[in-house]
Write a protein that holds these residues in place. Structure first.
Motif, PDB file in Angstrom:
ATOM      1  N   UNK A 104      41.318 130.641  38.130  1.00  0.00           N
ATOM      2  CA  UNK A 104      42.365 131.156  36.416  1.00  0.00           C
ATOM      3  C   UNK A 104      42.843 129.674  36.971  1.00  0.00           C
ATOM      4  N   UNK A 105      42.738 129.542  38.623  1.00  0.00           N
ATOM      5  CA  UNK A 105      43.369 128.253  39.203  1.00  0.00           C
ATOM      6  C   UNK A 105      43.221 127.264  39.385  1.00  0.00           C
ATOM      7  N   UNK A 106      41.035 127.372  39.347  1.00  0.00           N
ATOM      8  CA  UNK A 106      40.261 126.213  39.022  1.00  0.00           C
ATOM      9  C   UNK A 106      41.046 125.508  37.524  1.00  0.00           C
ATOM     10  N   UNK A 107      40.923 126.427  36.210  1.00  0.00           N
ATOM     11  CA  UNK A 107      40.777 126.638  35.219  1.00  0.00           C
ATOM     12  C   UNK A 107      42.303 125.802  35.124  1.00  0.00           C
ATOM     13  N   UNK A 108      42.875 125.835  35.695  1.00  0.00           N
ATOM     14  CA  UNK A 108      44.692 124.779  35.686  1.00  0.00           C
ATOM     15  C   UNK A 108      44.930 124.181  35.792  1.00  0.00           C
ATOM     16  N   UNK A 109      43.720 123.849  37.141  1.00  0.00           N
ATOM     17  CA  UNK A 109      43.353 122.203  37.704  1.00  0.00           C
ATOM     18  C   UNK A 109      42.601 121.661  36.770  1.00  0.00           C
ATOM     19  N   UNK A 110      41.536 122.443  36.319  1.00  0.00           N
ATOM     20  CA  UNK A 110      40.731 120.848  35.610  1.00  0.00           C
ATOM     21  C   UNK A 110      41.131 120.544  33.474  1.00  0.00           C
ATOM     22  N   UNK A 111      42.189 121.595  33.542  1.00  0.00           N
ATOM     23  CA  UNK A 111      43.545 121.284  31.929  1.00  0.00           C
ATOM     24  C   UNK A 111      43.962 120.192  32.381  1.00  0.00           C
ATOM     25  N   UNK A 112      45.042 120.472  33.614  1.00  0.00           N
ATOM     26  CA  UNK A 112      45.953 119.313  34.362  1.00  0.00           C
ATOM     27  C   UNK A 112      45.226 118.274  34.187  1.00  0.00           C
ATOM     28  N   UNK A 178      47.530 117.331  44.491  1.00  0.00           N
ATOM     29  CA  UNK A 178      46.059 117.268  44.808  1.00  0.00           C
ATOM     30  C   UNK A 178      45.672 116.434  43.199  1.00  0.00           C
ATOM     31  N   UNK A 179      45.841 117.464  42.098  1.00  0.00           N
ATOM     32  CA  UNK A 179      45.528 117.344  40.863  1.00  0.00           C
ATOM     33  C   UNK A 179      46.547 116.034  39.853  1.00  0.00           C
ATOM     34  N   UNK A 180      47.632 115.919  40.911  1.00  0.00           N
ATOM     35  CA  UNK A 180      48.214 114.731  40.088  1.00  0.00           C
ATOM     36  C   UNK A 180      47.526 113.248  41.273  1.00  0.00           C
ATOM     37  N   UNK A 181      47.158 113.188  42.056  1.00  0.00           N
ATOM     38  CA  UNK A 181      46.604 112.156  42.425  1.00  0.00           C
ATOM     39  C   UNK A 181      45.057 112.138  41.773  1.00  0.00           C
ATOM     40  N   UNK A 182      44.047 112.692  41.699  1.00  0.00           N
ATOM     41  CA  UNK A 182      43.367 113.202  40.815  1.00  0.00           C
ATOM     42  C   UNK A 182      43.129 111.889  39.723  1.00  0.00           C
ATOM     43  N   UNK A 183      44.316 113.070  38.840  1.00  0.00           N
ATOM     44  CA  UNK A 183      44.165 112.459  37.709  1.00  0.00           C
ATOM     45  C   UNK A 183      44.854 111.218  37.554  1.00  0.00           C
ATOM     46  N   UNK A 184      45.944 110.372  38.723  1.00  0.00           N
ATOM     47  CA  UNK A 184      45.746 108.946  38.463  1.00  0.00           C
ATOM     48  C   UNK A 184      44.560 108.245  38.842  1.00  0.00           C
ATOM     49  N   UNK A 185      44.501 108.346  39.999  1.00  0.00           N
ATOM     50  CA  UNK A 185      43.220 107.805  40.352  1.00  0.00           C
ATOM     51  C   UNK A 185      42.707 107.431  39.203  1.00  0.00           C
ATOM     52  N   UNK A 186      41.909 109.022  38.894  1.00  0.00           N
ATOM     53  CA  UNK A 186      40.266 108.758  37.707  1.00  0.00           C
ATOM     54  C   UNK A 186      40.946 107.975  36.416  1.00  0.00           C
ATOM     55  N   UNK A 187      42.341 108.865  35.603  1.00  0.00           N
ATOM     56  CA  UNK A 187      42.560 108.162  34.350  1.00  0.00           C
ATOM     57  C   UNK A 187      42.455 105.898  35.062  1.00  0.00           C
ATOM     58  N   UNK A 188      42.903 105.862  35.885  1.00  0.00           N
ATOM     59  CA  UNK A 188      42.946 104.377  36.354  1.00  0.00           C
ATOM     60  C   UNK A 188      41.512 103.313  36.864  1.00  0.00           C
ATOM     61  N   UNK A 189      40.837 104.632  37.062  1.00  0.00           N
ATOM     62  CA  UNK A 189      39.435 103.402  37.415  1.00  0.00           C
ATOM     63  C   UNK A 189      39.591 103.088  38.547  1.00  0.00           C
TER      64      UNK A 189
END
Length: 218
Positions: A104-112, A178-189
């Motif tokens: 459930x935690x992993x799914x939450x992070x993936x969805x984030x 952590x999720x926020x950082x990964x999201x921003x870095x990934x989406x911005x390449x």
């Protein structure tokens, strides 16, 4: 992964509903939808009241009727739509993951991360305190279920023995960051060199391992 234009029709239309006609409420929703389209295409830098009005087919003064605070009010309304979609994505993915706290935690992070990547422009806006009003009641109500979803996942992990004595709010905030950082870095390449060649699942699996949340640990 849901895209925001699918949830614009559910935007809260309570804004002065006594004095606004159905056509005016529809115009407000159309302005928000056009703002989302602009964000998808050009990011926050490309969002402007005049261009939103032009795309919506209304006069350049029309947005002031629906957003008396101007640009900041428009951005806040768009962010509220974004947070509603974000919360729905987190809740739906978590519930679909079954009963395992780790799953459930992993799914939450993936969805984030998935939601942020799929809705990059609006997601960027959602965290801009210089552009949106975080004291707005509608925004608060829209954003709260997203954090609550993550917090429940963290609390369930603690109940299963993961950092059981730690402060739940601090743990949740750490995971959120952590999720926020990964999201921003990934989406911005912005991931450098070899990291950029990895998949999001690579990063998520490694993140879970660093947190001590591999399947066999609980």
């Amino acid at each position: 992964m849901p895209v925001l234009r699918l949830v614009v029709d559910n935007v809260n239309t309570k804004v002065d509903s006594v004095n606004m006609t159905a056509v005016e409420v529809d115009t407000k929703q159309r302005l928000i939808a056009c703002a989302i389209d602009l964000l998808d295409e050009h990011g926050v830098a490309g969002l402007g009241l005049r261009e939103v009005a032009r795309r919506a087919g209304v006069s350049h003064n029309a947005p002031s009727r629906h957003f008396p605070g101007g640009y900041r009010d428009l951005c806040t309304a768009v962010a509220a739509v974004g947070f509603r979609g974000f919360a729905d994505a987190l809740v739906d993915a978590t519930e679909a993951a079954g009963d395992s706290p780790i799953d459930r935690f992993a799914a939450n992070g993936r969805a984030y991360i998935g939601y942020g990547v799929a809705n990059r422009g609006v997601f960027e806006l959602m965290w801009r305190s210089d552009l949106i009003d975080f004291t707005d009641p509608d925004l608060i109500a829209a954003a709260a279920p997203a954090y609550a979803s993550l917090r429940r996942c963290v609390a369930a992990l603690q109940a299963a023995g993961w950092h059981a004595d730690a402060d739940t709010e601090v743990l949740a905030a750490t995971c959120w960051s952590w999720a926020q950082g990964v999201t921003q870095l990934w989406s911005q390449g912005a991931f450098p060199g070899p990291i950029g060649s990895k998949t999001l699942d690579d990063l998520i699996r490694t993140g879970l391992a660093v947190l001590g949340l591999e399947k066999e640990t609980l």
